[in-house]
Design an enzyme around this catalytic site. Structure first.
Site, PDB file in Angstrom:
ATOM      1  N   THR A 163      32.470  40.470  25.820  1.00  0.00           N
ATOM      2  CA  THR A 163      32.350  40.039  27.220  1.00  0.00           C
ATOM      3  C   THR A 163      31.288  40.902  27.897  1.00  0.00           C
ATOM      4  OG1 THR A 163      34.624  39.279  27.376  1.00  0.00           O
ATOM      5  CG2 THR A 163      33.645  40.058  29.425  1.00  0.00           C
ATOM      6  N   ARG A 190      42.189  27.619  27.599  1.00  0.00           N
ATOM      7  CA  ARG A 190      42.607  29.017  27.807  1.00  0.00           C
ATOM      8  C   ARG A 190      41.667  29.691  28.817  1.00  0.00           C
ATOM      9  NH1 ARG A 190      40.081  34.354  27.069  1.00  0.00           N
ATOM     10  NH2 ARG A 190      41.781  35.818  26.712  1.00  0.00           N
ATOM     11  N   HIS A 215      41.338  42.564  26.259  1.00  0.00           N
ATOM     12  CA  HIS A 215      42.328  41.523  25.980  1.00  0.00           C
ATOM     13  C   HIS A 215      42.787  40.877  27.289  1.00  0.00           C
ATOM     14  CE1 HIS A 215      46.091  40.351  23.440  1.00  0.00           C
ATOM     15  NE2 HIS A 215      45.557  39.347  24.088  1.00  0.00           N
TER      16      HIS A 215
HETATM   17  N1  GLY Z   1      38.262  39.763  28.608  1.00  0.00           N
HETATM   18  C1  GLY Z   1      37.766  38.508  28.238  1.00  0.00           C
HETATM   19  C2  GLY Z   1      38.785  37.544  27.860  1.00  0.00           C
HETATM   20  O1  GLY Z   1      39.873  37.920  27.414  1.00  0.00           O
HETATM   21  O2  GLY Z   1      38.533  36.380  27.980  1.00  0.00           O
END
Ligand code: GLY
Length: 292
Positions: A163, A190, A215
Site C-alpha cells: 500500500t 472487500r 492488515h
Molecule cells: N492496508 C491496506 C489494506 O488492507 O487494504
C-alpha cells in the site's frame, strides 16, 4: 518547520535485495511532492502528487502493480483528506482506473458525498473524465504470479503489503493520502482501512496527518489513524504517537502494520511492527531521510 512530505510504500516483508529499489521509488515520490511544495502548491496537492508517482510505480500495490482479487481482477481503494476544513474524498472497491487517488480528490472537491464504492465509484470517475482501463494494464507479471501461487496453495493468502501513502505539510496545512489494491485474492467487494477516515487516512490542521499500511481488517477495528491524530492533538511527539498506535494495534487485535505521520508543525513520525516499512521523508530546505 519548512514544508515537508513523508511517504510510505507499505509495511510488510520486502526481500533484502529488493529494499533499496522500493526506497528509491519512495524517494522519487518525495522529490515530486517537494517540487509541488516549492512551486507554492498546497499540502493536498503534494500528498496527491506523491501518491500518483507511487501508483505509477509497478513495485507497489496501488494503481499499476495492484493485487488481484478472487476473480483475477483489480479493485482499488484510495482516500485523500485535507486538514484544512476536514474535507474528505474516497473510493473503494473501484474497478481499474490508473490514478484512484485523483478520483478521490475529485470526490472531495465535489463534496456532495465523501465515499463512493464499486460501480458507483467508476460511474463518478467516468463522468469526470477518468478512463476505466483494462485490468491487464494494472496487473504486473509479479502480482499475477503471486496470485496464482495463492490460488494454488503454494503461498499464504493474507494481506500483501505495498500500500502507498503520503502526508504533506505546506507550512500552514496538512493533508494525507493513501492508495491500495488491497489484499491478494481478496473477495470481490472487500474494503480495507485505506479509504476509511480515521482508519487508514486522516488529517486535521489542529493536530496533524497520518497514513496507515498493513492488515486492513485489523487497522480499521482499532482506528489507527484516529489514535495517531488524537495523540498529536494532545501534544504528543509524532514518533511516540506512531509507536503507541502500532503498539495498540498489536495489543488489542494482534494486528500488524505501520504508520507515517506529520504533526501540524511538520514534525515527522513513523512506526511499524512488520519486518519492513518502506518510507522516505524530505523538506524544502533540502533535508532527506529514507529507509525500511
Ligand atoms: N492496508 C491496506 C489494506 O488492507 O487494504
Amino acid at each position: 518547520m519548512p514544508p515537508s512530505v513523508i511517504v510510505h510504500g507499505g509495511a510488510g516483508n520486502v526481500a533484502p535485495e529488493r529494499r533499496a529499489k522500493h526506497v528509491a521509488g519512495c524517494e522519487r515520490a518525495v522529490a515530486a511532492a517537494l517540487e509541488v511544495l516549492r512551486a507554492g502548491g498546497r499540502a493536498l496537492d503534494a500528498a496527491q502528487r506523491a501518491v500518483e508517482v507511487l501508483e505509477d510505480d509497478p513495485l507497489f500495490n496501488a494503481g499499476w502493480g495492484s493485487c488481484l482479487n478472487e476473480d483475477g481482477g483489480v479493485e482499488l481503494d484510495a482516500a485523500l483528506m485535507d486538514g484544512d476544513g476536514l474535507r474528505y474524498g474516497a473510493v473503494c472497491a473501484m474497478p481499474s482506473v490508473r490514478h484512484p487517488i485523483a478520483v478521490a480528490r475529485a470526490v472531495m472537491e465535489e463534496g456532495r458525498h465523501a465515499i463512493y464504492a464499486g460501480e458507483g465509484a467508476l460511474r463518478f470517475a467516468e463522468a469526470r473524465g477518468f478512463a476505466r482501463v483494462p485490468d491487464a494494464e494494472l496487473i504486473t507479471e509479479q502480482a499475477r504470479e503471486r496470485w496464482e501461487a495463492v490460488r494454488a496453495g503454494r503461498a499464504e493468502a493474507g494481506w500483501s503489503g505495498g500500500t502507498v501513502g503520503a502526508v504533506a505539510f505546506d507550512g500552514t496545512h496538512v493533508a494525507a493520502a493513501t492508495s491500495t489494491g488491497g489484499m491478494m485474492d481478496k473477495r470481490r467487494g472487500r474494503v480495507g482501512d485505506s479509504p476509511l477516515p480515521g482508519a487508514g487516512t486522516y488529517a486535521d490542521d489542529l493536530a496533524g496527518g497520518v497514513s496507515a499500511t498493513g492488515h486492513g481488517e485489523k487497522i480499521l477495528r482499532v482506528g489507527v489513524g484516529f489514535l495517531v491524530v488524537a495523540a498529536l492533538r494532545g501534544g504528543a511527539d509524532p514518533m511516540a504517537a506512531a509507536e503507541q498506535a502500532i503498539a495498540t494495534l498489536a495489543a488489542r487485535v494482534e494486528g500488524t502494520g505501520g504508520v507515517i505521520a506529520l504533526d501540524c508543525a511538520g514534525r515527522p513520525g513513523r512506526a511499524n511492527n512488520t519486518e519492513t516499512m518502506i518510507w522516505a521523508w524530505g523538506s524544502t530546505d533540502g533535508a532527506r531521510e529514507s529507509g525500511w
